[in-house]
Design a protein around this motif. Sequence first.
Motif, short mmCIF file in Angstrom:
data_model
loop_
_atom_site.label_atom_id
_atom_site.label_comp_id
_atom_site.label_asym_id
_atom_site.label_seq_id
_atom_site.Cartn_x
_atom_site.Cartn_y
_atom_site.Cartn_z
N ALA A 15 18.81 64.18 -41.04
CA ALA A 15 18.44 64.66 -39.70
C ALA A 15 17.66 63.58 -38.96
O ALA A 15 17.86 63.36 -37.75
N GLY A 16 16.77 62.90 -39.67
CA GLY A 16 16.03 61.81 -39.06
C GLY A 16 16.93 60.66 -38.65
O GLY A 16 16.70 60.02 -37.62
N VAL A 17 17.95 60.39 -39.44
CA VAL A 17 18.91 59.33 -39.10
C VAL A 17 19.65 59.68 -37.82
O VAL A 17 19.89 58.82 -36.96
N ARG A 18 20.02 60.95 -37.66
CA ARG A 18 20.71 61.36 -36.44
C ARG A 18 19.83 61.18 -35.20
O ARG A 18 20.29 60.73 -34.14
N ILE A 19 18.55 61.49 -35.34
CA ILE A 19 17.62 61.29 -34.22
C ILE A 19 17.48 59.80 -33.93
O ILE A 19 17.47 59.37 -32.78
N ALA A 20 17.39 58.99 -34.97
CA ALA A 20 17.28 57.54 -34.79
C ALA A 20 18.49 56.99 -34.05
O ALA A 20 18.38 56.10 -33.20
N THR A 21 19.65 57.52 -34.35
CA THR A 21 20.88 57.11 -33.66
C THR A 21 20.78 57.45 -32.18
O THR A 21 21.11 56.63 -31.30
N GLU A 22 20.31 58.65 -31.88
CA GLU A 22 20.19 59.08 -30.48
C GLU A 22 19.17 58.23 -29.72
O GLU A 22 19.35 57.93 -28.54
N VAL A 23 18.11 57.83 -30.40
CA VAL A 23 17.06 57.03 -29.79
C VAL A 23 17.51 55.59 -29.57
O VAL A 23 16.94 54.85 -28.76
N GLY A 24 18.52 55.17 -30.30
CA GLY A 24 18.99 53.79 -30.20
C GLY A 24 18.26 52.85 -31.13
O GLY A 24 18.23 51.63 -30.89
#
Length: 245
Positions: A15-24
Motif C-alpha cells: 500500500a505504501g508503494v502504491r502511494i509512493a508511485t502516486e507521489v512520484g
Amino acid sequence: MTRTLALELAVQDPAGVRIATEVGAVRVELATALALGGLTPSQATVELAVETAGDSGPEVHVLIRPRAGGFHYDADELVVAERDVRLALASGAAGVVIGALDAEGRLDSDAMTRLRDAAGGASVTLHRAIDVTADPLATLAAARSLGLRRVLTSGGASAAIDGIDTLRALVAAAEGEIEIMAGSGVDAATAPALAAIGVDALHFSAKRAVREDGGVRMGSASDGVGGYEVTDRDIALGVRAALGL
C-alpha cells in the motif's frame, strides 16, 4: 550543475508503494517496524513490494537491520545481514540500505565492506547510523571511499531541519561524488527549506498511527496490541505540493 530533487518514501507494505508511485517518488525504502526505527522486512514483503512497483513505479530499496537498538553488530548478526542483502536483491530489490558501527562508534569499514560486497553492483545507501557518529563529515568520507551511492542523514539531529547546517556542510563535502539524502521529520513545513540547501533527495515516511483497541486487553504495552502505522496518502501528497512538484 542543476540537480533534480528526488523523493524517497519510507514504507512498510505494498500500500505504501502504491502511494509512493502516486507521489512520484523515485525510490521507496522498504522496512518493517518503523516505530522502532525500521527493521529488515520479510522476503515475501520485498517480493510483493517489487511486484507492486512494477516497471513504472519507484525502485525498491530494502533496509537491512537485523535488530533494534544500536548499530554495532556481532558475528551472527552480520551473517544474518549479509544473507538478508542477498535475499532482498534476489527478490527483485534495486538496492539496500545498510549501516554498521564499530565498538568506538565509528563506521565499521570491515562490516560495511562485507555488506557492500554482498550487494554486488547494486545501489547501497548508508542509513542514519551516520547521525550517531562523532564526526559525520569523517563518516561521509569513509562511505565515499567505500563506493556507496548515497547517505541518508538528519545532519546528526533528531529532525533534519535542526541539522540543516551540518547537512549543508555534508552537501559541500560530497562534491557530487556521493548523494546526500535528508531525512527524519521531513514534512510539508520543512521540506522546502531542506531542498533549498542542495540535497540530492528528501526521505520521509508520511505515516500516521492507526489505533486498533477493539476492547482487547493484553498483559502490557509490549504485547504489541493497540495500534500500528501506515503511509498516509494525503500527508505524502502534501509534501510533494509544498515542494512545487
